[in-house]
Design a protein around this motif. Structure first.
Motif, PDB file in Angstrom:
ATOM      1  N   THR A 279       0.835  -1.203   0.000  1.00 24.29           N
ATOM      2  CA  THR A 279       0.000   0.000   0.000  1.00 24.29           C
ATOM      3  C   THR A 279       0.869   1.253   0.000  1.00 24.29           C
ATOM      4  OG1 THR A 279      -1.706  -1.189   1.243  1.00 24.29           O
ATOM      5  CG2 THR A 279      -1.864   1.204   1.182  1.00 24.29           C
ATOM      6  N   VAL A 280       1.947   1.237   0.779  1.00 23.81           N
ATOM      7  CA  VAL A 280       2.863   2.383   0.810  1.00 23.81           C
ATOM      8  C   VAL A 280       3.502   2.583  -0.558  1.00 23.81           C
ATOM      9  CG1 VAL A 280       5.007   3.280   1.798  1.00 23.81           C
ATOM     10  CG2 VAL A 280       3.299   2.207   3.285  1.00 23.81           C
ATOM     11  N   MET A 281       3.828   1.491  -1.231  1.00 19.31           N
ATOM     12  CA  MET A 281       4.399   1.600  -2.576  1.00 19.31           C
ATOM     13  C   MET A 281       3.398   2.230  -3.545  1.00 19.31           C
ATOM     14  SD  MET A 281       6.470  -2.034  -2.949  1.00 19.31           S
ATOM     15  CE  MET A 281       6.719  -1.758  -4.710  1.00 19.31           C
ATOM     16  N   ARG A 282       2.124   1.864  -3.415  1.00 18.80           N
ATOM     17  CA  ARG A 282       1.087   2.483  -4.250  1.00 18.80           C
ATOM     18  C   ARG A 282       1.035   3.992  -3.998  1.00 18.80           C
ATOM     19  NH1 ARG A 282      -2.664  -1.115  -6.404  1.00 18.80           N
ATOM     20  NH2 ARG A 282      -2.649  -3.226  -5.508  1.00 18.80           N
ATOM     21  N   ALA A 283       1.092   4.356  -2.715  1.00 21.75           N
ATOM     22  CA  ALA A 283       1.040   5.770  -2.368  1.00 21.75           C
ATOM     23  C   ALA A 283       2.234   6.520  -2.951  1.00 21.75           C
ATOM     24  CB  ALA A 283       0.999   5.933  -0.850  1.00 21.75           C
TER      25      ALA A 283
END
Length: 359
Positions: A279-283
């Motif tokens: 999720t952090v990578m998506r952000a």
């Protein structure tokens, strides 16, 4: 079992109509506020009543047009009056939550797709004038030929909005009870008993189930079949001193808005069950797209990332209706709840008024 009764509400026809709202998210808060404003005796029960609601993780975009990135909003009657109802409700709240009626800009992958989605929209989406673009999106690179613009839409702080409605409901006489509802039971004369995990119980004339994904279980106890899907989304903040954006910007790569404090809020769809690192990578990927779109000197870092689970009624955008065999038990769920809360609260209040008249 501790049965809670209000001594000011004896059993005769001229007493105040009592309503229990299960769920203190954005829809439950709006319903409680409108019901209390109409003079009903309101009790709100929520197991997270004293902690942040899933609604507080919402992006905070009040939209009837939707985004050209995903296609125009579905054509439902409630959306047509949602902005006016939201504005009217906000004017009645003290204190007023942070809100900006600054509009929304969006675009699809290509100018052709954007123009097609503007043409398909029935809710005020138009081609963004160049003068508006220079004021609203200075520094934007590309997309000059086609940006969809909805001038009358708003952004607001969802947590402040929900809290202000609950606080005002309490001022108007509502009771807010932290606790988990275990069971709802019909009583004679179309009234209900709501049993909490603590053993306490509340009797009421009408019941509003506004507890999101918890609705199906309670509805089933009354013989109703309700399907509520859920979809996770990430909300996070970031700082970008060289980013000058004054409205919502929604694209296939990112969705951002100012938050009124000099920072920005962003939203990102996620896959249920994925690791937080993903999720952090998506952000970070979305903020890389922001940097490229606006020519920022550096890519901002995502901060304060929160996952919220959006309750979505199966097969449609909203449900606001009584259970077939129980005219006194109303199911309330919608997506987007931020946009529809004020309008649906008015419908709930009208329903309760009809109930009180009949009883």
């Amino acid at each position: 079992m501790d049965l809670l009764r209000d001594p000011a509400a004896p059993n005769h026809h001229d007493r105040a109509h009592s309503v229990v709202v299960v769920g203190a998210g954005i829809l439950g808060a709006a319903a409680a506020f409108e019901l209390a404003a109409r003079g009903h005796r309101v009790t709100v029960i929520d197991e997270q009543a004293e902690t942040p609601s899933a609604s507080d993780a919402a992006f905070g975009w009040v939209t009837r047009a939707g985004s050209a990135a995903a296609g125009p909003a579905r054509s439902i009657p409630e959306l047509e009056r949602a902005l006016a109802d939201t504005r009217a409700l906000l004017e009645r709240l003290v204190p007023t939550p942070w809100v900006s009626w600054s509009g929304a800009a969006s675009w699809a992958e290509t100018a052709q797709e954007t123009r097609a989605r503007i043409a398909q929209s029935r809710s005020g989406m138009q081609l963004m004038p160049s003068g508006v673009r220079s004021l609203t999106l200075p520094g934007l690179r590309g997309h000059a030929s086609a940006i969809a613009w909805a001038a009358d839409e708003a952004i607001l702080d969802a947590a402040q909005y929900r809290s202000a409605m609950l606080d005002q409901a309490v001022v108007l006489g509502a009771t807010l009870r932290p606790g988990r509802v275990l069971h709802v039971t019909p009583l004679p004369l179309n009234s209900y008993r709501v049993l909490e995990e603590s053993g306490a119980a509340v009797e009421c004339d009408s019941l509003v189930l506004a507890c999101g994904v918890g609705i199906p279980k309670l509805a089933a106890q009354l013989g109703g079949s309700v399907v509520i899907d859920s979809s996770p989304a990430a909300r996070f903040t970031f700082t970008a001193p060289d980013l000058e954006v004054t409205a919502v910007v929604s694209t296939p790569q990112f969705e951002i808005r100012p938050d009124g404090t000099g920072r920005f809020v962003a939203a990102e769809d996620v896959v249920a069950g994925e690791p937080e690192e993903t999720t952090v990578m998506r952000a970070r990927a979305s903020l890389t797209a922001v940097r490229k779109a606006f020519g920022l000197a550096a890519t901002p870092e995502p901060e304060a990332l929160t996952i919220g689970w959006r309750p979505i009624p199966a097969g449609r955008a909203l449900v606001c209706e009584a259970l077939p065999d129980h005219p006194g038990a109303l199911v309330l769920a919608a997506h987007p709840g931020i946009t529809l809360a004020a309008t649906l609260a008015l419908r709930v209040a009208d329903w309760a008024a009809d109930r009180a008249h009949v009883s």
